[in-house]
Write an enzyme that holds these catalytic residues in place. Structure first.
Site, PDB file in Angstrom:
ATOM      1  N   LYS A  11       1.986  -8.765 -20.863  1.00 52.76           N
ATOM      2  CA  LYS A  11       2.620  -7.447 -20.723  1.00 52.76           C
ATOM      3  C   LYS A  11       4.121  -7.589 -20.819  1.00 52.76           C
ATOM      4  O   LYS A  11       4.704  -8.669 -20.619  1.00 52.76           O
ATOM      5  CB  LYS A  11       2.227  -6.794 -19.405  1.00 52.76           C
ATOM      6  CG  LYS A  11       2.656  -7.528 -18.130  1.00 52.76           C
ATOM      7  CD  LYS A  11       4.057  -7.269 -17.643  1.00 52.76           C
ATOM      8  CE  LYS A  11       4.371  -7.971 -16.338  1.00 52.76           C
ATOM      9  NZ  LYS A  11       5.811  -7.963 -15.996  1.00 52.76           N
ATOM     10  N   PRO A  95       3.776 -17.805 -22.080  1.00 50.47           N
ATOM     11  CA  PRO A  95       4.655 -18.751 -21.368  1.00 50.47           C
ATOM     12  C   PRO A  95       4.732 -18.454 -19.884  1.00 50.47           C
ATOM     13  O   PRO A  95       4.610 -17.304 -19.450  1.00 50.47           O
ATOM     14  CB  PRO A  95       6.014 -18.555 -22.059  1.00 50.47           C
ATOM     15  CG  PRO A  95       5.936 -17.226 -22.722  1.00 50.47           C
ATOM     16  CD  PRO A  95       4.511 -17.010 -23.081  1.00 50.47           C
ATOM     17  N   ALA A  98       7.870 -16.202 -17.139  1.00 54.74           N
ATOM     18  CA  ALA A  98       8.491 -15.416 -18.198  1.00 54.74           C
ATOM     19  C   ALA A  98       8.569 -13.939 -17.870  1.00 54.74           C
ATOM     20  O   ALA A  98       9.223 -13.180 -18.576  1.00 54.74           O
ATOM     21  CB  ALA A  98       7.720 -15.615 -19.513  1.00 54.74           C
ATOM     22  N   GLY A  99       7.876 -13.499 -16.812  1.00 59.10           N
ATOM     23  CA  GLY A  99       7.813 -12.074 -16.522  1.00 59.10           C
ATOM     24  C   GLY A  99       6.838 -11.340 -17.411  1.00 59.10           C
ATOM     25  O   GLY A  99       6.908 -10.115 -17.546  1.00 59.10           O
ATOM     26  N   GLY A 102       1.394 -13.705 -17.080  1.00 58.23           N
ATOM     27  CA  GLY A 102       0.392 -14.671 -17.521  1.00 58.23           C
ATOM     28  C   GLY A 102      -0.662 -14.997 -16.472  1.00 58.23           C
ATOM     29  O   GLY A 102      -1.857 -15.049 -16.780  1.00 58.23           O
ATOM     30  N   GLY A 103      -0.245 -15.202 -15.233  1.00 58.87           N
ATOM     31  CA  GLY A 103      -1.209 -15.487 -14.180  1.00 58.87           C
ATOM     32  C   GLY A 103      -2.026 -14.266 -13.808  1.00 58.87           C
ATOM     33  O   GLY A 103      -3.238 -14.348 -13.581  1.00 58.87           O
ATOM     34  N   SER A 104      -1.371 -13.104 -13.751  1.00 62.16           N
ATOM     35  CA  SER A 104      -2.052 -11.871 -13.360  1.00 62.16           C
ATOM     36  C   SER A 104      -3.115 -11.460 -14.372  1.00 62.16           C
ATOM     37  O   SER A 104      -4.212 -11.029 -13.998  1.00 62.16           O
ATOM     38  CB  SER A 104      -1.036 -10.741 -13.202  1.00 62.16           C
ATOM     39  OG  SER A 104      -0.127 -11.016 -12.158  1.00 62.16           O
ATOM     40  N   ASP A 137       0.788  -6.994 -10.165  1.00 56.66           N
ATOM     41  CA  ASP A 137       0.560  -6.699 -11.580  1.00 56.66           C
ATOM     42  C   ASP A 137      -0.920  -6.694 -11.956  1.00 56.66           C
ATOM     43  O   ASP A 137      -1.283  -6.174 -13.019  1.00 56.66           O
ATOM     44  CB  ASP A 137       1.267  -7.729 -12.471  1.00 56.66           C
ATOM     45  CG  ASP A 137       2.777  -7.638 -12.413  1.00 56.66           C
ATOM     46  OD1 ASP A 137       3.291  -6.670 -11.818  1.00 56.66           O
ATOM     47  OD2 ASP A 137       3.444  -8.536 -12.957  1.00 56.66           O
TER      48      ASP A 137
END
Length: 284
Positions: A11, A95, A98-99, A102-104, A137
């Site tokens: 996102k 990445p 990075a904001g 990715g984990g969410s 998120d």
């Protein structure tokens, strides 16, 4: 069916503002989320062995109980009293630090995969509750698309889709700790807030163009988290005609909206030559 493979999209935050802080320390935000065509691939398999096994092709990704995907599996297993075990494999393309969520997004993909694999028919309300417990998120990634979020991220309003075909997302080697970024926001004096509510209102009308949206994009964290790499990326995007170039989330990736494919390609090529992660994408 014992296995599901899901694409887990990244996102960007077209707009992001911090508008307050609760007594428990959680920050209140206003943001517009947008999924884009950069994906992790998450494979979820039911196993006969109890417990959770997590693997990732990126050695920097923790494969233990600190990973949101692992936590998602555990919470789902507890809520539905699953007898089977779960094996998760993540092919990482988004990445880290990075904001870009990715984990969410991986955590949301695990929840959705287990819902389909187990036919547990968990209610939407319960899924959202678990998602929010995993991170602010995560609820958004159960839906994707374009959405306005407020509160601590739990109040979601799905918006008409924003279509943008020429986006460049770039990140240097530096990452940003989300906790550290919020600490820096707390120390800001008289910050200039981005026009997130104006952005929401324009998107609500539908059929918004990149040219209309670009002037309304902004991120409060840009004023708090000052990274030379972010500024260098923004300068390159400006040079190649970006309509806007804005840090996403708490950083450190930057997205640029471009009017033409050619401008976006030239910007992406230059950023890659300078050693950055840089990729062309579009909204989903």
């Amino acid at each position: 069916m014992r296995m599901i493979i899901r694409d887990a999209p990244a996102k960007i935050n077209l707009g992001l503002d911090i508008v307050g802080k609760r007594a428990d320390g959680y920050h209140l935000l206003e943001t517009v989320f947008q999924t884009v065509s950069i994906f992790d691939t998450v494979t979820v398999t039911l196993t006969n062995s109890p417990g959770i096994v997590l693997e990732c092709d990126d050695a920097d990704v923790p494969c233990d109980a600190s990973n949101i995907a692992w936590k998602a599996a555990k919470r789902y297993m507890e809520a539905t009293r699953m007898a089977e075990g779960v094996a998760i494999h993540i092919q990482k393309r988004i990445p880290m630090q990075a904001g870009m969520g990715g984990g969410s997004t991986d955590g949301a993909a695990v929840l959705q995969a287990l819902q389909k694999l187990t036919h547990a028919c968990m209610t939407e309300e319960k899924m959202l509750q678990i998602a929010l417990e995993l991170g602010a998120d995560v609820p958004f990634f159960l839906y994707g698309g374009t959405a306005y979020a407020s509160g601590i991220g739990e109040k979601l309003e799905l918006l008409p889709p924003f279509i943008a075909d020429h986006i460049v997302i770039a990140k240097g080697k530096s990452g940003v700790s989300t906790a550290e970024a919020y600490q820096k926001v707390d120390t800001m004096q008289n910050p200039v807030h981005p026009p997130v509510l104006k952005l929401r209102r324009r998107l609500l009308k539908g059929n918004a163009t990149a040219e209309e949206i670009a002037p309304l994009c902004g991120n409060l964290f840009e004023s708090a988290v000052v990274l030379p790499e972010v500024m260098q990326i923004q300068q390159v995007m400006q040079k190649y005609g970006a309509l806007c170039n804005v840090m996403t989330g708490s950083g450190s990736a930057v997205f640029g909206l471009f009017a033409t494919k050619e401008d976006a390609q030239e910007s992406c090529r230059k950023l890659q030559q300078e050693g950055n992660f840089a990729q062309l994408c579009h909204t989903l």
